[in-house]
Design a protein around this motif. Sequence first.
Motif, PDB file in Angstrom:
ATOM      1  N   PHE A   1      25.250 -21.750   6.478  1.00  0.00           N
ATOM      2  CA  PHE A   1      25.903 -22.820   5.732  1.00  0.00           C
ATOM      3  C   PHE A   1      26.017 -24.055   6.607  1.00  0.00           C
ATOM      4  CE2 PHE A   1      29.497 -21.394   8.154  1.00  0.00           C
ATOM      5  CZ  PHE A   1      30.373 -22.464   8.219  1.00  0.00           C
ATOM      6  N   ASP A   2      26.082 -25.202   5.949  1.00  0.00           N
ATOM      7  CA  ASP A   2      26.254 -26.463   6.654  1.00  0.00           C
ATOM      8  C   ASP A   2      27.699 -26.945   6.612  1.00  0.00           C
ATOM      9  OD1 ASP A   2      23.578 -26.895   7.520  1.00  0.00           O
ATOM     10  OD2 ASP A   2      23.039 -27.434   5.461  1.00  0.00           O
ATOM     11  N   GLU A   3      28.425 -26.592   5.540  1.00  0.00           N
ATOM     12  CA  GLU A   3      29.819 -26.994   5.477  1.00  0.00           C
ATOM     13  C   GLU A   3      30.623 -26.048   4.600  1.00  0.00           C
ATOM     14  OE1 GLU A   3      29.686 -31.009   3.899  1.00  0.00           O
ATOM     15  OE2 GLU A   3      30.044 -30.263   1.858  1.00  0.00           O
ATOM     16  N   LEU A   4      31.868 -25.876   4.980  1.00  0.00           N
ATOM     17  CA  LEU A   4      32.871 -25.185   4.174  1.00  0.00           C
ATOM     18  C   LEU A   4      33.759 -26.258   3.571  1.00  0.00           C
ATOM     19  CD1 LEU A   4      34.512 -22.499   3.437  1.00  0.00           C
ATOM     20  CD2 LEU A   4      35.892 -23.066   5.444  1.00  0.00           C
ATOM     21  N   ARG A   5      34.010 -26.158   2.277  1.00  0.00           N
ATOM     22  CA  ARG A   5      34.774 -27.206   1.606  1.00  0.00           C
ATOM     23  C   ARG A   5      35.915 -26.613   0.789  1.00  0.00           C
ATOM     24  NH1 ARG A   5      31.123 -28.753  -1.240  1.00  0.00           N
ATOM     25  NH2 ARG A   5      31.766 -28.545  -3.416  1.00  0.00           N
ATOM     26  N   LEU A   6      37.130 -27.077   1.067  1.00  0.00           N
ATOM     27  CA  LEU A   6      38.293 -26.742   0.261  1.00  0.00           C
ATOM     28  C   LEU A   6      38.547 -27.910  -0.679  1.00  0.00           C
ATOM     29  CD1 LEU A   6      38.538 -24.918   2.846  1.00  0.00           C
ATOM     30  CD2 LEU A   6      41.010 -24.937   2.458  1.00  0.00           C
ATOM     31  N   ASP A   7      38.492 -27.639  -1.974  1.00  0.00           N
ATOM     32  CA  ASP A   7      38.546 -28.685  -2.994  1.00  0.00           C
ATOM     33  C   ASP A   7      39.829 -28.538  -3.818  1.00  0.00           C
ATOM     34  OD1 ASP A   7      37.906 -30.711  -4.712  1.00  0.00           O
ATOM     35  OD2 ASP A   7      36.303 -29.651  -5.763  1.00  0.00           O
ATOM     36  N   HIS A   8      40.869 -29.290  -3.438  1.00  0.00           N
ATOM     37  CA  HIS A   8      42.151 -29.302  -4.150  1.00  0.00           C
ATOM     38  C   HIS A   8      42.747 -27.899  -4.264  1.00  0.00           C
ATOM     39  CE1 HIS A   8      41.640 -33.548  -5.195  1.00  0.00           C
ATOM     40  NE2 HIS A   8      40.384 -33.262  -5.480  1.00  0.00           N
ATOM     41  N   VAL A   9      42.738 -27.165  -3.154  1.00  0.00           N
ATOM     42  CA  VAL A   9      43.224 -25.781  -3.157  1.00  0.00           C
ATOM     43  C   VAL A   9      44.754 -25.761  -3.176  1.00  0.00           C
ATOM     44  CG1 VAL A   9      43.379 -23.656  -1.792  1.00  0.00           C
ATOM     45  CG2 VAL A   9      41.193 -24.840  -2.034  1.00  0.00           C
ATOM     46  N   THR A  10      45.303 -24.938  -4.056  1.00  0.00           N
ATOM     47  CA  THR A  10      46.748 -24.713  -4.101  1.00  0.00           C
ATOM     48  C   THR A  10      47.002 -23.213  -4.076  1.00  0.00           C
ATOM     49  OG1 THR A  10      46.818 -24.658  -6.529  1.00  0.00           O
ATOM     50  CG2 THR A  10      47.118 -26.796  -5.479  1.00  0.00           C
ATOM     51  N   ARG A  11      48.206 -22.857  -3.619  1.00  0.00           N
ATOM     52  CA  ARG A  11      48.635 -21.457  -3.663  1.00  0.00           C
ATOM     53  C   ARG A  11      50.142 -21.448  -3.879  1.00  0.00           C
ATOM     54  NH1 ARG A  11      47.780 -15.858  -4.450  1.00  0.00           N
ATOM     55  NH2 ARG A  11      49.892 -15.111  -4.106  1.00  0.00           N
ATOM     56  N   SER A  12      50.556 -20.798  -4.957  1.00  0.00           N
ATOM     57  CA  SER A  12      51.973 -20.713  -5.297  1.00  0.00           C
ATOM     58  C   SER A  12      52.446 -19.271  -5.219  1.00  0.00           C
ATOM     59  CB  SER A  12      52.224 -21.258  -6.711  1.00  0.00           C
ATOM     60  OG  SER A  12      51.831 -22.614  -6.790  1.00  0.00           O
TER      61      SER A  12
ATOM     62  N   VAL B   1      57.477 -21.387  -5.581  1.00  0.00           N
ATOM     63  CA  VAL B   1      57.261 -21.987  -4.268  1.00  0.00           C
ATOM     64  C   VAL B   1      55.789 -22.349  -4.100  1.00  0.00           C
ATOM     65  CG1 VAL B   1      57.384 -21.628  -1.765  1.00  0.00           C
ATOM     66  CG2 VAL B   1      59.159 -20.672  -3.264  1.00  0.00           C
ATOM     67  N   ASN B   2      55.514 -23.616  -3.800  1.00  0.00           N
ATOM     68  CA  ASN B   2      54.152 -24.081  -3.581  1.00  0.00           C
ATOM     69  C   ASN B   2      53.843 -24.019  -2.083  1.00  0.00           C
ATOM     70  OD1 ASN B   2      53.654 -24.737  -6.332  1.00  0.00           O
ATOM     71  ND2 ASN B   2      54.845 -26.618  -6.052  1.00  0.00           N
ATOM     72  N   ALA B   3      53.169 -22.949  -1.676  1.00  0.00           N
ATOM     73  CA  ALA B   3      52.859 -22.771  -0.253  1.00  0.00           C
ATOM     74  C   ALA B   3      51.729 -23.688   0.202  1.00  0.00           C
ATOM     75  CB  ALA B   3      52.491 -21.315   0.031  1.00  0.00           C
ATOM     76  N   LEU B   4      50.791 -23.982  -0.699  1.00  0.00           N
ATOM     77  CA  LEU B   4      49.717 -24.941  -0.440  1.00  0.00           C
ATOM     78  C   LEU B   4      49.654 -25.902  -1.612  1.00  0.00           C
ATOM     79  CD1 LEU B   4      46.713 -22.769   0.858  1.00  0.00           C
ATOM     80  CD2 LEU B   4      48.255 -24.178   2.218  1.00  0.00           C
ATOM     81  N   GLN B   5      49.501 -27.194  -1.302  1.00  0.00           N
ATOM     82  CA  GLN B   5      49.484 -28.194  -2.361  1.00  0.00           C
ATOM     83  C   GLN B   5      48.304 -29.141  -2.175  1.00  0.00           C
ATOM     84  OE1 GLN B   5      53.472 -29.804  -3.438  1.00  0.00           O
ATOM     85  NE2 GLN B   5      54.210 -28.739  -1.624  1.00  0.00           N
ATOM     86  N   ASP B   6      47.314 -29.009  -3.045  1.00  0.00           N
ATOM     87  CA  ASP B   6      46.217 -29.972  -3.131  1.00  0.00           C
ATOM     88  C   ASP B   6      45.508 -30.157  -1.784  1.00  0.00           C
ATOM     89  OD1 ASP B   6      44.708 -31.642  -4.827  1.00  0.00           O
ATOM     90  OD2 ASP B   6      45.683 -33.409  -3.997  1.00  0.00           O
ATOM     91  N   ILE B   7      45.066 -29.048  -1.196  1.00  0.00           N
ATOM     92  CA  ILE B   7      44.400 -29.089   0.101  1.00  0.00           C
ATOM     93  C   ILE B   7      42.928 -29.445  -0.078  1.00  0.00           C
ATOM     94  CG2 ILE B   7      43.729 -27.759   2.141  1.00  0.00           C
ATOM     95  CD1 ILE B   7      46.702 -28.329   2.011  1.00  0.00           C
ATOM     96  N   CYS B   8      42.514 -30.560   0.506  1.00  0.00           N
ATOM     97  CA  CYS B   8      41.114 -30.988   0.502  1.00  0.00           C
ATOM     98  C   CYS B   8      40.657 -31.118   1.953  1.00  0.00           C
ATOM     99  CB  CYS B   8      40.943 -32.319  -0.224  1.00  0.00           C
ATOM    100  SG  CYS B   8      41.298 -32.248  -1.994  1.00  0.00           S
ATOM    101  N   LEU B   9      39.622 -30.369   2.316  1.00  0.00           N
ATOM    102  CA  LEU B   9      39.179 -30.354   3.713  1.00  0.00           C
ATOM    103  C   LEU B   9      37.722 -29.917   3.755  1.00  0.00           C
ATOM    104  CD1 LEU B   9      39.999 -30.509   6.761  1.00  0.00           C
ATOM    105  CD2 LEU B   9      40.520 -28.066   6.608  1.00  0.00           C
ATOM    106  N   THR B  10      36.913 -30.613   4.546  1.00  0.00           N
ATOM    107  CA  THR B  10      35.514 -30.239   4.757  1.00  0.00           C
ATOM    108  C   THR B  10      35.311 -29.923   6.238  1.00  0.00           C
ATOM    109  OG1 THR B  10      34.741 -31.618   2.928  1.00  0.00           O
ATOM    110  CG2 THR B  10      33.112 -30.976   4.582  1.00  0.00           C
TER     111      THR B  10
END
Length: 355
Positions: A8-19, A23-32
């Motif tokens: 792979f060339d990149e791992l991409r997190l696209d607006h990831v959330t986890r509740s 309780v919102n443990a992750l909110q709108d995580i965007c990261l490449t």
Amino acid sequence: MLLASSKFDELRLDHVTRSFGSVNALQDICLTIGKGEFIALLGPSGCGKSTALNCIAGLLAATGGSIWLDDKRIDQLKPEDRGFGMVFQSYALFPHMSVRANIGFGLKMRGTARAEIAKRVDEALALVRLEAHGHKLPGQLSGGQQQRVAIARAIVIEPPLVLMDEPLSNLDAKLRLEMRAEIRRIHNQLGATTIYVTHDQDEALSLADRIVVLRDGRIRQVGAPRDLYESPDHLDVAEFMGYRNRLTGKVTARDGDRVTVEVSSVRLAGTMRGDISVGAQAVIAARPDDVTAIDGSDNALKAIVETIEYRGREFVGTARTEGGLELIFHAPQAAAIGSTISLAVDPAHALAYAA
């Protein structure tokens, strides 16, 4: 020679959330994350860094958004189908199995031929410098050696991504320093992509190509270690990066990105982060080593010494001003507890944030 997969060339997190319920443990995580990068997820306990790692690993399901390896969506795959290597805080070794058997376990579960398992285990043992310990049980090894076994087990499957969840937190200070260097050496030698969770800013600064600072489930800043150390964008990031002194006052002057803030009738200068108007309230943030005890000065904060500790080449103390401001400072000589001293803040390394 073990080589990390380059699938792979990149791992991409696209607006990831986890509740978790409400309780919102992750909110709108965007990261490449690019191939070969060493990324540190940094933040205090409960900020969401381990939750993010577990969502990438597949140990937790994201409740929103998606995770991609290039153009392949992976957040709906089982953990074993993602093929990532994982290193846990607790080592998670099988106590009844030899070091060799622990390292080769993942390959055995994949149905790899016995001769190939032996070859790759030999290579992994050499990489973590444990060639002479393959026959031992985990209980016969030191904590640092057990963590090396855990790392070897994670990399022997030649994963596209290695995930590490606070792997050094159970080790003493000396071993942590040694293992830091070993983890970076292994990463460089493999050409691997690594995501490393830590609450220790020194670990993040020394290991990572980029640091991702999280707070309350959100990304606060992403940048190279030097950028985050010298120029944190937000006051909460500055606090986590070691700016332990926070002095609130009124902005009396501004010249470009430099401002003067009056704190307890003392004028302190700093570099502005964000926009701050003259007359507004601002916070001067400074590291303890940039607050020093000096001989009498009109433009210094007067404070009473509350604690003083010997740190080898210098002393570190806490003092409190008449107005109740606490300051952590460095001094070449011990100051007597209860004495009044003058403390100067180095304007070259002080940062100013809107209050």
